[in-house]
Design an enzyme around this catalytic site. Structure first.
Site, PDB file in Angstrom:
ATOM      1  N   ASP A   1      41.233  43.476  15.603  1.00 34.54           N
ATOM      2  CA  ASP A   1      41.422  43.545  14.146  1.00 34.54           C
ATOM      3  C   ASP A   1      41.192  42.136  13.607  1.00 34.54           C
ATOM      4  O   ASP A   1      41.951  41.209  13.919  1.00 34.54           O
ATOM      5  CB  ASP A   1      42.860  44.013  13.867  1.00 34.54           C
ATOM      6  CG  ASP A   1      43.202  44.010  12.388  1.00 34.54           C
ATOM      7  OD1 ASP A   1      44.257  44.576  12.037  1.00 34.54           O
ATOM      8  OD2 ASP A   1      42.438  43.446  11.582  1.00 34.54           O
ATOM      9  N   ILE A   2      40.157  41.956  12.821  1.00 38.21           N
ATOM     10  CA  ILE A   2      39.765  40.613  12.357  1.00 38.21           C
ATOM     11  C   ILE A   2      40.886  39.946  11.560  1.00 38.21           C
ATOM     12  O   ILE A   2      40.976  38.710  11.537  1.00 38.21           O
ATOM     13  CB  ILE A   2      38.467  40.682  11.542  1.00 38.21           C
ATOM     14  CG1 ILE A   2      37.803  39.306  11.450  1.00 38.21           C
ATOM     15  CG2 ILE A   2      38.686  41.285  10.154  1.00 38.21           C
ATOM     16  CD1 ILE A   2      36.385  39.333  10.939  1.00 38.21           C
TER      17      ILE A   2
ATOM     18  N   GLY B   1      37.525  50.023   4.353  1.00 40.53           N
ATOM     19  CA  GLY B   1      37.085  49.336   5.567  1.00 40.53           C
ATOM     20  C   GLY B   1      37.742  47.992   5.791  1.00 40.53           C
ATOM     21  O   GLY B   1      38.923  47.785   5.519  1.00 40.53           O
ATOM     22  N   VAL B   2      36.938  47.053   6.295  1.00 36.48           N
ATOM     23  CA  VAL B   2      37.503  45.737   6.620  1.00 36.48           C
ATOM     24  C   VAL B   2      37.922  45.002   5.343  1.00 36.48           C
ATOM     25  O   VAL B   2      38.877  44.223   5.341  1.00 36.48           O
ATOM     26  CB  VAL B   2      36.491  44.919   7.460  1.00 36.48           C
ATOM     27  CG1 VAL B   2      35.296  44.447   6.649  1.00 36.48           C
ATOM     28  CG2 VAL B   2      37.179  43.743   8.154  1.00 36.48           C
ATOM     29  N   ASP B   3      37.261  45.301   4.239  1.00 38.58           N
ATOM     30  CA  ASP B   3      37.621  44.699   2.935  1.00 38.58           C
ATOM     31  C   ASP B   3      39.072  45.062   2.595  1.00 38.58           C
ATOM     32  O   ASP B   3      39.899  44.214   2.264  1.00 38.58           O
ATOM     33  CB  ASP B   3      36.658  45.250   1.877  1.00 38.58           C
ATOM     34  CG  ASP B   3      36.699  44.512   0.553  1.00 38.58           C
ATOM     35  OD1 ASP B   3      36.021  44.963  -0.390  1.00 38.58           O
ATOM     36  OD2 ASP B   3      37.396  43.480   0.453  1.00 38.58           O
TER      37      ASP B   3
ATOM     38  N   TYR C   1      28.420  50.924   4.565  1.00 39.11           N
ATOM     39  CA  TYR C   1      27.061  50.638   4.057  1.00 39.11           C
ATOM     40  C   TYR C   1      25.947  51.172   4.954  1.00 39.11           C
ATOM     41  O   TYR C   1      24.762  50.954   4.701  1.00 39.11           O
ATOM     42  CB  TYR C   1      26.897  49.139   3.788  1.00 39.11           C
ATOM     43  CG  TYR C   1      27.471  48.700   2.445  1.00 39.11           C
ATOM     44  CD1 TYR C   1      28.050  49.628   1.575  1.00 39.11           C
ATOM     45  CD2 TYR C   1      27.443  47.380   2.050  1.00 39.11           C
ATOM     46  CE1 TYR C   1      28.576  49.233   0.352  1.00 39.11           C
ATOM     47  CE2 TYR C   1      27.963  46.964   0.821  1.00 39.11           C
ATOM     48  CZ  TYR C   1      28.528  47.906  -0.016  1.00 39.11           C
ATOM     49  OH  TYR C   1      29.045  47.521  -1.234  1.00 39.11           O
TER      50      TYR C   1
HETATM   51  N1  APR Z   1      38.709  44.352  11.804  1.00 42.98           N
HETATM   52  C1  APR Z   1      37.425  44.303  12.237  1.00 42.98           C
HETATM   53  N2  APR Z   1      36.485  45.191  11.878  1.00 42.98           N
HETATM   54  C2  APR Z   1      36.872  46.192  11.051  1.00 42.98           C
HETATM   55  C3  APR Z   1      38.193  46.316  10.551  1.00 42.98           C
HETATM   56  C4  APR Z   1      39.122  45.337  10.968  1.00 42.98           C
HETATM   57  N3  APR Z   1      40.403  45.354  10.543  1.00 42.98           N
HETATM   58  N4  APR Z   1      38.243  47.418   9.746  1.00 42.98           N
HETATM   59  C5  APR Z   1      37.018  47.963   9.762  1.00 42.98           C
HETATM   60  N5  APR Z   1      36.186  47.239  10.547  1.00 42.98           N
HETATM   61  C6  APR Z   1      34.782  47.476  10.896  1.00 42.98           C
HETATM   62  C7  APR Z   1      34.225  48.849  10.665  1.00 42.98           C
HETATM   63  O1  APR Z   1      34.638  49.726  11.722  1.00 42.98           O
HETATM   64  C8  APR Z   1      32.735  48.565  10.687  1.00 42.98           C
HETATM   65  O2  APR Z   1      32.250  48.518  12.020  1.00 42.98           O
HETATM   66  O3  APR Z   1      33.983  46.655  10.058  1.00 42.98           O
HETATM   67  C9  APR Z   1      32.641  47.152  10.084  1.00 42.98           C
HETATM   68  C10 APR Z   1      32.103  47.106   8.659  1.00 42.98           C
HETATM   69  O4  APR Z   1      32.490  48.300   7.993  1.00 42.98           O
HETATM   70  P1  APR Z   1      32.951  48.327   6.445  1.00 42.98           P
HETATM   71  O5  APR Z   1      34.276  47.681   6.347  1.00 42.98           O
HETATM   72  O6  APR Z   1      32.808  49.726   5.992  1.00 42.98           O
HETATM   73  O7  APR Z   1      31.911  47.353   5.702  1.00 42.98           O
HETATM   74  P2  APR Z   1      30.423  47.674   5.199  1.00 42.98           P
HETATM   75  O8  APR Z   1      29.728  48.678   6.053  1.00 42.98           O
HETATM   76  O9  APR Z   1      29.802  46.321   5.037  1.00 42.98           O
HETATM   77  O10 APR Z   1      30.646  48.348   3.761  1.00 42.98           O
HETATM   78  C11 APR Z   1      31.147  47.526   2.730  1.00 42.98           C
HETATM   79  O11 APR Z   1      32.881  49.062   2.226  1.00 42.98           O
HETATM   80  O12 APR Z   1      35.068  48.488   2.345  1.00 42.98           O
HETATM   81  C12 APR Z   1      34.034  48.668   1.486  1.00 42.98           C
HETATM   82  O13 APR Z   1      34.487  47.187  -0.329  1.00 42.98           O
HETATM   83  C13 APR Z   1      33.659  47.389   0.799  1.00 42.98           C
HETATM   84  O14 APR Z   1      32.145  48.468  -0.687  1.00 42.98           O
HETATM   85  C14 APR Z   1      32.226  47.656   0.462  1.00 42.98           C
HETATM   86  C15 APR Z   1      31.736  48.437   1.668  1.00 42.98           C
END
Ligand code: APR
Length: 174
Positions: free
Chosen positions: A9-10, A31-33, A125
């Protein structure tokens, strides 16, 4: 400069900067955001609102990066970047490369010595994990060659699942 791959978990990484896969609004998401905003606390979205009121009135463009403090996170800074959204037709790998290189450049300008990336664009995305992993690896090596004195010593790629971790390990030839 060491490149490391790990599953985790980042938001828990004790590095100088973690990179957030944000959207252009910078006001949070899933997601990670979402995970980073939850862990950093409400001060993070307030710092992002201030960016929107000042330097980024139209939001953060795809491929760009901007830093805020990390607040309640172990990391001192969060570097927000907006990955290309395949569902919106953003399929140019140069946009994803830019996310990694711009984030590394911001980290270097902050004096960060360690930085952790998630798999930008590989979730909501819709980008293929292998393509993201290849872009990430190439960007890391290109940055190392072009900026040998950046001060960045450790680049972590922190993957949330075992399969994503395997994909990155394969791409990195580990
Ligand atoms: N730690 C590490 N990686 C994570 C975590 C975490 N806590 N949570 C999710 N991830 C991973 C996901 O499993 C995926 O492999 O991060 C990677 C990127 O996924 P997303 O978070 O969906 O990001 P992205 O594909 O770039 O989409 C961005 O999603 O959350 C929204 O606001 C954000 O609109 C934007 C879009």
């Amino acid at each position: 400069m060491r490149l490391e791959i790990l599953q985790g978990d980042i938001t828990t990484r004790d590095v100088d900067a973690i990179v957030n896969a944000a959207n252009s609004s910078l006001l949070g998401g899933g997601g990670v955001d979402g995970a980073i905003h939850r862990a950093a606390g409400p001060a993070l979205v307030e710092a992002c609102r201030e960016l929107r009121r000042t330097s980024l009135p139209d939001g953060l463009p795809v491929g760009k990066a901007v830093a805020t403090p990390g607040f309640d996170l172990p990391a001192k800074w969060v570097i927000h970047t907006v990955g290309p959204n395949r569902h919106a037709g953003q399929t140019d790998p140069a946009l994803l490369t830019s996310c990694f290189l711009e984030s590394l450049g911001v980290a270097a300008s902050l004096g960060a010595r360690s930085i952790a990336f998630p798999a930008i664009s590989a979730g909501i995305y819709g980008w293929d994990a292998r393509e993201v992993a290849t872009v990430a690896f190439d960007a890391g090596r290109n940055f190392e060659r072009s900026s040998p004195d950046s001060g960045v010593e450790l680049v972590e790629f922190v993957l949330f699942s075992a399969e994503m971790t395997d994909v990155f390990r394969m791409a990195f030839g580990a």
